[in-house]
Design a protein around this motif. Structure first.
Motif, mmCIF file in Angstrom:
data_model
loop_
_atom_site.group_PDB
_atom_site.id
_atom_site.type_symbol
_atom_site.label_atom_id
_atom_site.label_comp_id
_atom_site.label_asym_id
_atom_site.label_seq_id
_atom_site.Cartn_x
_atom_site.Cartn_y
_atom_site.Cartn_z
ATOM 1 N N THR A 112 -4.174 -8.330 43.175
ATOM 2 C CA THR A 112 -4.428 -8.984 44.490
ATOM 3 C C THR A 112 -5.201 -7.963 45.364
ATOM 4 O O THR A 112 -6.077 -8.405 46.061
ATOM 5 N N ASP A 113 -4.904 -6.764 45.335
ATOM 6 C CA ASP A 113 -5.309 -5.977 46.199
ATOM 7 C C ASP A 113 -6.968 -5.791 45.801
ATOM 8 O O ASP A 113 -7.779 -5.712 46.695
ATOM 9 N N ASN A 114 -7.226 -5.866 44.366
ATOM 10 C CA ASN A 114 -8.444 -5.930 44.061
ATOM 11 C C ASN A 114 -9.290 -6.813 44.450
ATOM 12 O O ASN A 114 -10.404 -7.114 45.012
ATOM 13 N N LEU A 115 -8.774 -8.271 44.204
ATOM 14 C CA LEU A 115 -9.591 -9.533 44.680
ATOM 15 C C LEU A 115 -9.625 -9.553 46.181
ATOM 16 O O LEU A 115 -10.657 -10.002 46.594
ATOM 17 N N LYS A 116 -8.676 -9.184 46.995
ATOM 18 C CA LYS A 116 -8.712 -9.422 48.438
ATOM 19 C C LYS A 116 -9.901 -8.796 49.018
ATOM 20 O O LYS A 116 -10.348 -9.016 50.010
ATOM 21 N N SER A 117 -10.237 -7.379 48.302
ATOM 22 C CA SER A 117 -11.297 -6.583 48.782
ATOM 23 C C SER A 117 -12.753 -7.461 48.584
ATOM 24 O O SER A 117 -13.743 -6.771 48.845
ATOM 25 N N ARG A 118 -12.768 -8.537 47.911
ATOM 26 C CA ARG A 118 -14.100 -9.541 47.481
ATOM 27 C C ARG A 118 -14.480 -10.323 48.609
ATOM 28 O O ARG A 118 -15.221 -11.357 48.264
ATOM 29 N N ASN A 119 -13.939 -10.434 49.821
ATOM 30 C CA ASN A 119 -14.357 -11.334 50.772
ATOM 31 C C ASN A 119 -14.067 -12.974 50.461
ATOM 32 O O ASN A 119 -15.034 -13.761 50.553
ATOM 33 N N ILE A 120 -12.889 -12.916 49.880
ATOM 34 C CA ILE A 120 -12.579 -14.449 49.280
ATOM 35 C C ILE A 120 -11.841 -15.033 50.661
ATOM 36 O O ILE A 120 -11.407 -14.715 51.759
#
Ligand SMILES: O=P(O)(O)OC[C@H]1O[C@H](OP(=O)(O)OP(=O)(O)O)[C@H](O)[C@@H]1O
Ligand SMILES: [Mg+2]
Length: 179
Positions: A112-120
Motif C-alpha cells: 500500500t505504501d508503494n501504490l499510494k506513491s503512484r498518484n492514484i
C-alpha cells in the motif's frame, strides 16, 4: 480430506457464498463510470481473484503483482520482495488490492505504501481471510471475507512450501507437517 489437514475451516460452498457477497458489496460501492483496477497479489490471491472478479458486475481492469515474504517458512521473513510489478498504468485510477490472507500485515503495508506513491485516486483492500491476532502494523481493510484464528492456513490458493494451493477448501495444517 488431505492427510496433512487438521480441520477444514471453510468449505467450497462457504467460500463460494462469501465470494458472491463480497462481489456484490464491491459492485455497489464503486460508481459504474469509475476506472477501477483490481490488483491480485500473486501467488496466493490467484484462486480468490479468479472467482471474485466474476462476481463483480461493474467494468474493471485486471492486473497482478507478485510479492513474496514467506518462502518455505510459516513465519514472515519481514522482507517483502516485488517479483513482478503492474503492467497497467494506475495513475488517476481507483485501485482495489485483492489478497488471500492478511497475517502480520507486512506484505500489505509494503504494497500500500508503494501504490499510494503512484498518484492514484483511491486505494482499497479486499482479503478473503484476516488473522488479526498476528498483526504487526496498522492496516485499514475495506472488505474481509472471514476472520480466522492464529493457525497456519492452506488451501484455495494458499500454500505451505508451495504445496496445498489446489485444495478447494480453506484448512488448518496439522502441526507435525511443519514443526
Ligand atoms: O500479512 P503477511 O504476514 O505479510 O502475510 C500475508 C502474505 O503472505 C502470503 O504470501 P507469500 O509471501 O507466502 O507468497 P505467496 O502469495 O506466493 O504464497 C499471502 O499470500 C499474503 O500475501
Ligand atoms: Mg506463501
Amino acid at each position: 480430506m488431505h492427510n496433512d489437514v487438521e480441520e477444514i475451516l471453510f468449505s467450497k460452498e462457504d467460500i463460494s457464498r462469501k465470494v458472491k457477497e463480497l462481489g456484490e458489496k464491491i459492485s455497489k460501492d464503486y460508481n459504474r463510470d469509475d476506472e477501477v483496477v483490481v490488483v491480485g497479489v500473486l501467488k496466493g490471491a490467484n484462486v480468490f481473484m479468479a472467482d471474485l472478479i466474476r462476481e463483480i458486475d461493474i467494468p474493471v481492469y485486471i492486473d497482478f503483482m507478485a510479492v513474496s515474504s514467506y518462502g518455505y517458512s510459516t513465519e514472515s521473513s519481514g522482507i517483502v520482495r516485488i517479483l513482478k510489478d503492474l503492467d497497467l498504468e494506475i495513475e488517476g485510477k481507483h485501485v482495489l488490492i485483492i489478497e488471500d490472507i492478511i497475517d502480520t500485515g507486512l506484505t500489505l503495508k509494503y504494497l500500500t505504501d508503494n501504490l499510494k506513491s503512484r498518484n492514484i485516486k483511491s486505494l482499497k483492500i479486499c482479503t478473503l481471510l484476516d488473522k488479526p491476532k498476528r498483526r504487526k502494523c496498522d492496516l485499514n481493510i475495506d472488505y474481509i471475507g472471514f476472520e480466522i484464528p492464529d493457525k497456519f492456513i492452506v488451501g484455495y490458493g494458499i500454500d505451505y512450501g508451495e504445496k496445498y494451493r489446489n485444495l478447494p477448501y480453506v484448512a488448518s495444517l496439522k502441526e507435525e507437517t511443519y514443526k
